[in-house]
Design a protein around this motif. Structure first.
Motif, PDB file in Angstrom:
ATOM      1  N   HIS A  17       0.822  -1.205   0.000  1.00 10.54           N
ATOM      2  CA  HIS A  17       0.000   0.000   0.000  1.00 10.54           C
ATOM      3  C   HIS A  17       0.860   1.260   0.000  1.00 10.54           C
ATOM      4  CE1 HIS A  17      -3.349  -2.641   0.657  1.00 10.54           C
ATOM      5  NE2 HIS A  17      -2.742  -3.146   1.713  1.00 10.54           N
ATOM      6  N   ALA A  18       2.142   1.119  -0.333  1.00  8.57           N
ATOM      7  CA  ALA A  18       3.058   2.261  -0.328  1.00  8.57           C
ATOM      8  C   ALA A  18       2.655   3.250  -1.413  1.00  8.57           C
ATOM      9  CB  ALA A  18       4.488   1.798  -0.557  1.00  8.57           C
ATOM     10  N   ARG A  19       2.756   4.519  -1.081  1.00 11.06           N
ATOM     11  CA  ARG A  19       2.431   5.573  -2.045  1.00 11.06           C
ATOM     12  C   ARG A  19       3.644   5.926  -2.900  1.00 11.06           C
ATOM     13  NH1 ARG A  19      -0.632   9.160   2.282  1.00 11.06           N
ATOM     14  NH2 ARG A  19      -0.199  10.844   0.837  1.00 11.06           N
ATOM     15  N   VAL A  20       4.830   5.526  -2.419  1.00 10.97           N
ATOM     16  CA  VAL A  20       6.062   5.678  -3.197  1.00 10.97           C
ATOM     17  C   VAL A  20       6.903   4.429  -2.973  1.00 10.97           C
ATOM     18  CG1 VAL A  20       8.133   7.055  -3.623  1.00 10.97           C
ATOM     19  CG2 VAL A  20       6.049   8.189  -2.823  1.00 10.97           C
ATOM     20  N   ASN A  21       7.395   3.863  -4.049  1.00 14.60           N
ATOM     21  CA  ASN A  21       8.302   2.716  -3.982  1.00 14.60           C
ATOM     22  C   ASN A  21       9.647   3.134  -4.563  1.00 14.60           C
ATOM     23  OD1 ASN A  21       6.483   0.580  -3.034  1.00 14.60           O
ATOM     24  ND2 ASN A  21       5.433   0.938  -4.968  1.00 14.60           N
ATOM     25  N   MET A  22      10.711   2.715  -3.905  1.00 16.32           N
ATOM     26  CA  MET A  22      12.057   2.972  -4.416  1.00 16.32           C
ATOM     27  C   MET A  22      12.829   1.658  -4.434  1.00 16.32           C
ATOM     28  SD  MET A  22      13.279   6.610  -2.690  1.00 16.32           S
ATOM     29  CE  MET A  22      14.378   5.762  -1.650  1.00 16.32           C
ATOM     30  N   ARG A  23      13.665   1.519  -5.449  1.00 22.35           N
ATOM     31  CA  ARG A  23      14.551   0.361  -5.509  1.00 22.35           C
ATOM     32  C   ARG A  23      15.763   0.720  -6.359  1.00 22.35           C
ATOM     33  NH1 ARG A  23      10.746  -0.414  -9.192  1.00 22.35           N
ATOM     34  NH2 ARG A  23      11.311  -1.172 -11.249  1.00 22.35           N
ATOM     35  N   PRO A  24      16.894   0.077  -6.069  1.00 20.45           N
ATOM     36  CA  PRO A  24      18.068   0.313  -6.918  1.00 20.45           C
ATOM     37  C   PRO A  24      17.836  -0.295  -8.296  1.00 20.45           C
ATOM     38  CG  PRO A  24      18.635  -1.001  -4.966  1.00 20.45           C
ATOM     39  CD  PRO A  24      17.161  -0.800  -4.959  1.00 20.45           C
TER      40      PRO A  24
END
Length: 185
Positions: A17-24
């Motif tokens: 339910h994340a509003r922003v996802n980050m990944r390398p």
């Protein structure tokens, strides 16, 4: 090649339910190409696809990404397995066309920022209007004090290319902002 000492190995900021996802971003070949725009057709042939002719333009096909970041400067991304072939092909181009192709893969790190609040997260750190940045465009800009190349790949999908030495700082800054967004601060 991405090594285990890489500052972003094993990191991810994501949730159902994340509003922003980050990944390398997976390691890849990265180049800066400098060439007279009049010779862009020759460089495009060597690259294997059209290079964008105007600053801010971005072209993505077959795992390769090219963005024009200046009047005679392009940032090129390709699968790591294609690096030697790209270097060899541009090496042959030196015989007929003045240009410079510099491997910057050792200094750059990629971060994907996606989700319905990705624009808000980036806007908190970048001085220009991120919402006005067209999909399919790229630019050189600043996050905090770190120079980056920002690619807008979709309405809620961005890719940041940042120097290895600033990757941890940029990641942590954005992670803090994402946490504030999640908390509604």
């Amino acid at each position: 090649m991405m090594h285990t000492h890489h500052p972003l190995v094993g990191r991810a900021l994501a949730g159902p339910h994340a509003r922003v996802n980050m990944r390398p971003v997976e390691d890849c070949a990265r180049f800066i190409l400098r060439i007279d725009p009049q010779n862009l057709a020759a460089a495009s042939t060597i690259w294997g696809g059209n290079l964008p002719p105007t600053t801010g333009g971005l072209v993505s096909a077959s795992g390769r990404i090219a963005t024009c970041i200046g009047p005679d400067e392009w940032y090129l991304i390709a699968p790591l397995a294609e690096q030697d072939a790209i270097e060899s092909a541009f090496g042959e181009l030196y015989a007929t066309t003045i240009h410079s192709l510099v491997d910057v893969g050792h200094r750059e790190v990629g971060i994907t920022v996606e989700g319905p609040e990705a624009v808000l997260a980036l806007q908190a750190t970048i001085a220009f209007d991120i919402a006005a940045m067209p999909v399919g465009s790229g630019c050189r800009t600043i996050i905090d004090k770190a120079q980056i190349i920002l690619l807008r790949q979709g309405p809620d999908s961005f890719r940041i290319e940042v120097w290895h030495s600033f990757a941890d700082h940029v990641w942590n800054l954005l992670a803090g902002i994402c946490r504030e967004i999640e908390l509604g601060v």
